[in-house]
Design an enzyme around this catalytic site. Structure first.
Site, mmCIF file in Angstrom:
data_model
loop_
_atom_site.group_PDB
_atom_site.id
_atom_site.type_symbol
_atom_site.label_atom_id
_atom_site.label_comp_id
_atom_site.label_asym_id
_atom_site.label_seq_id
_atom_site.Cartn_x
_atom_site.Cartn_y
_atom_site.Cartn_z
ATOM 1 N N GLU A 17 79.944 71.821 52.912
ATOM 2 C CA GLU A 17 79.926 73.172 53.474
ATOM 3 C C GLU A 17 81.043 73.292 54.498
ATOM 4 O O GLU A 17 81.138 72.478 55.418
ATOM 5 C CB GLU A 17 78.553 73.415 54.138
ATOM 6 C CG GLU A 17 78.444 74.770 54.792
ATOM 7 C CD GLU A 17 77.012 75.062 55.253
ATOM 8 O OE1 GLU A 17 76.052 74.755 54.504
ATOM 9 O OE2 GLU A 17 76.865 75.589 56.369
ATOM 10 N N GLY A 108 70.416 85.966 57.531
ATOM 11 C CA GLY A 108 71.284 85.926 58.712
ATOM 12 C C GLY A 108 70.477 86.153 59.966
ATOM 13 O O GLY A 108 69.296 86.524 59.909
ATOM 14 N N ASP A 109 71.120 85.937 61.105
ATOM 15 C CA ASP A 109 70.444 86.136 62.397
ATOM 16 C C ASP A 109 70.688 87.546 62.902
ATOM 17 O O ASP A 109 71.774 88.081 62.741
ATOM 18 C CB ASP A 109 70.980 85.135 63.426
ATOM 19 C CG ASP A 109 70.458 83.741 63.138
ATOM 20 O OD1 ASP A 109 69.289 83.628 62.726
ATOM 21 O OD2 ASP A 109 71.221 82.776 63.324
ATOM 22 N N TYR A 147 64.151 75.261 55.774
ATOM 23 C CA TYR A 147 64.114 74.641 57.100
ATOM 24 C C TYR A 147 63.031 73.569 57.150
ATOM 25 O O TYR A 147 61.837 73.903 57.281
ATOM 26 C CB TYR A 147 63.848 75.736 58.151
ATOM 27 C CG TYR A 147 64.854 76.867 58.012
ATOM 28 C CD1 TYR A 147 66.049 76.846 58.715
ATOM 29 C CD2 TYR A 147 64.627 77.919 57.107
ATOM 30 C CE1 TYR A 147 66.995 77.851 58.528
ATOM 31 C CE2 TYR A 147 65.567 78.925 56.914
ATOM 32 C CZ TYR A 147 66.747 78.878 57.625
ATOM 33 O OH TYR A 147 67.686 79.857 57.427
#
Ligand code: FAD
Length: 288
Positions: A17, A108-109, A147
């Site tokens: 990544e 996304g945040d 997560y």
């Protein structure tokens, strides 16, 4: 090629990544790093997308250049939070035209500046809604972020696994995990997923530590990543950045060796646009 098909056809594999470089020097460094890592025949190289699309043009430009200049599969990350659907679709159209086949579909945040940001107002409130849209309208293969220690906004691990499972039932055909420094979190996560009836492959996210302070900050902020006492102890012995980097390589090499021993076949490296640490870990752990 679609990543799910690659995973099904491969006995072992690694992916990397990177983030879109901001300068010409950064671009050259990234190209050198990826040229070094190409020998590992990566399953894919993914390119992050700035929260809220702040670096949209650079991110899209990086994806298109890598796709043109390298032979590996390039997988863009794309976030949906706060973005008009027209803007998202334009990016997806561009990727489709360039021959991209896989997208890491993220919520996304919420923007930090918008304290009262109401997530429910977005067109795609959650990654699972975004995944459904991409699959239905574009047919890309989709990856989902997961997560092992639970997402920071999840009320509990049970709640977290429910929503992780929802991303797969919505069409994500592989997962990529948040970094973790204690493998038991990853094994427990896979168990919970299995109990929820999900057998989709989830690549463990491996973070080679380059700067321990930064990792600590990230762990203490929204990432919800535990720094084990053992890692604190090891890093506490060093102050020289080179020593810290070497200790980080050793730590991640042992982590990967243990994952291999426990049947893990695929590994996703947060390469931080550098090749050395990821390459050393792959070699030390005997991944390929
Ligand atoms: P979601 O899956 O929508 O989850 C967000 C929260 O909502 C979770 O707590 C979840 O449990 C909950 N939730 C999900 N569905 C529901 C529902 N139906 N009802 C109620 N609650 C629900 N960020 C970037 O900005 N750019 C990147 O390039 C990027 N790359 C990443 C790569 C990886 C491998 C990982 C692990 C994360 C990455 N992130 C990136 C971070 C990610 O955007 C944030 O963690 C974000 O807060 C959550 O995104 P998500 O796609 O997991 O969201």
């Amino acid at each position: 090629m679609r990543i799910a098909e690659k995973l099904a056809a491969s006995a072992r594999g690694v992916s990397f990544e990177c983030f879109p470089p901001k300068t010409e020097k950064g671009r050259k460094n990234l190209y050198c790093a990826l040229a070094e890592l190409e020998k590992y025949r990566p399953l894919f190289v993914s390119v992050t997308y700035g929260a809220g699309g702040g670096n949209k043009d650079t991110a899209v430009g990086t994806v298109l250049s890598l796709k043109k200049d390298f032979s590996f599969e390039v997988m863009p990350h794309l976030t949906c939070i706060g973005a008009p659907v027209g803007e998202i679709n334009r990016i997806l159209d561009t990727y489709k035209a360039a021959g991209i086949e896989n997208i890491l579909a993220l919520r996304g945040d919420p923007p930090a500046a918008l304290e009262s940001f109401d997530e429910s107002e977005g067109i795609f409130p959650h990654a699972s809604d975004f995944i459904k849209h991409i699959r239905k309208e574009y047919g890309f293969s989709c990856g989902a972020a997961v997560y092992p220690e639970g997402h920071f906004q999840s009320a509990s691990l049970e709640d977290d696994i429910l929503h992780s499972a929802e991303k797969f039932s919505s069409g994500a055909d592989f997962g990529v995990s948040q970094m973790f420094f204690d493998n038991s979190y990853y094994y427990d996560f896979l168990d919970r997923l299995d109990k929820a009836g999900i057998k989709t492959p989830v690549l463990p996210g491996i973070m080679p530590i380059l700067n321990f302070e930064k990792i600590r900050e990230l762990a203490a902020s929204s990432a919800k990543v535990t720094i084990p006492a053992k890692l604190e102890q090891i890093m506490g012995r060093y102050s020289d950045p080179d020593d810290i980097r070497k200790a980080g390589i050793d730590y991640a090499s042992l982590q990967c060796a243990d994952l291999l021993k426990n049947g893990v076949k695929f590994f996703h490296f947060f390469m931080m646009n550098r090749s050395e640490s990821a390459a050393r870990i792959i070699e030390n752990a005997g991944i390929l």
